[in-house]
Design a protein around this motif. Structure first.
Motif: not given
Length: 323
Positions: A51-53, A55, A235, A244-245, A247-248, A281
């Motif tokens: 997963v390309h966050t 960050q 996160f 963002a959380w 989406n992760l 993560i």
């Protein structure tokens, strides 16, 4: 990954996502093919999906910027330090960025058959200059010698790095270099000398680097002046960061390969998952991977987070279960 052969294998490995199918299609397969499908999904889940966050992308951008700048610098090269608490994803981040970089270099034909675009080493505990150079020698496949002069080995490694066209040098576990101890301070100096003797941009990664002693004293201030510190963060689950959380969670859910997992169903338990993992993560993916493996092996093919957290099933799920 601490040898050029091991690293090359990591870079070369491509795991294709298994073809999506319905439960009835899986059941129509022979027992052997069903077993192969299940193993392929588990392998891709753990090793093939990243997963390309935001960050991740920010760190990659900074590394690529400094790579470009260093091509024109003969000394005082710039680097990046990736810092964070344990299991926050530091090693995954830097190795995946380095892997992507090397694959792009190969893709545009920018490297020859004998090139080593990336070097990956780890700092051993109680590190000395000799041990630090030994890690580079081991990665590059230099023959071991019972006795060697540290200066000679330094020059040999620097020359080989230049000959192999190395552009990115990743040094993991950098928190093992504490400037308060002489031998570790000298090992830190060894890395600095190596960076001046050879081409290549250095990327360090370690646990809570700011508090590790690496940046203490005059040596530490010099490192701080040349290296951009990028902190991998948990996160949070407040304000705009809550999205963002979410989406992760959805991204990780989509990588699990469960045949009957409703997309977005994981969001019913986003609070419980955050409480359980602290927004880290690495802890999140480990938890979900174990649950997904259980779901694949048992044939459930969906996450049973209600059972894990003792919550009530959603109305639709409850109706389905009683039917």
């Amino acid at each position: 990954m601490n040898t050029k052969q091991g690293w090359a294998g990591f870079v070369d490995e491509i795991l294709d996502a298994p073809v999506p199918m319905r439960r009835e299609e899986l059941e129509a397969l022979s027992p052997g093919d069903r077993a192969l499908n299940r193993e392929a999904r588990k392998q891709f889940m753990i090793r093939g999906s990243v997963v390309h966050t935001a960050q991740f992308k920010a760190i990659e951008t900074e590394i690529l910027r400094r790579l470009m700048l260093n091509r024109y610098k003969s000394h005082g090269k710039l680097g990046v330090i990736v810092s964070g608490e344990p299991n926050i994803g530091k090693t995954t981040t830097i190795t995946q960025i380095a892997r992507r970089f090397e694959r792009r270099r190969r893709g545009i034909g920018a490297v020859g058959s004998n090139a080593i675009p990336v070097i990956y080493v780890s700092v051993p505990p109680s590190c000395t200059p000799k041990l630090m150079l030994g890690e580079f020698a081991h990665f590059l496949g230099l023959p071991e010698r019972a006795r060697y002069n540290t200066g000679e080995l330094m020059n040999t490694i620097a020359t080989l790095i230049g000959t192999c066209g190395t552009e990115l040098i990743v040094v993991d576990e950098i928190h093992n270099l504490n400037q308060r101890y002489r031998q570790m301070a000298e090992a830190s100096d060894t890395l600095k000398q190596l960076s001046e003797k050879c081409p290549g941009t250095f990327v360090y990664a370690g646990v809570d680097v700011e508090a590790s002693g690496l940046l203490d004293g005059a040596r530490g201030r010099q490192i701080s002046s040349r290296f951009q510190i990028m902190n991998l963060q948990k996160f949070p689950r407040t304000g705009k960061a809550k999205q963002a959380w979410a989406n992760l969670l959805v991204a990780v859910e989509g990588s699990l390969g469960l045949l009957e997992q409703e997309p977005g169903a994981i969001l019913r338990h986003e609070r419980e998952l955050h409480d359980a993992t602290g927004g880290i993560i690495g802890d999140l993916t480990s938890t979900l991977h174990m649950l997904a493996i259980d779901a694949i092996d048992s044939g459930a093919e969906r996450l049973d987070l209600d059972a894990v957290f003792g919550t009530k099933p959603a109305p639709a799920a409850a109706a389905s279960a009683s039917a």
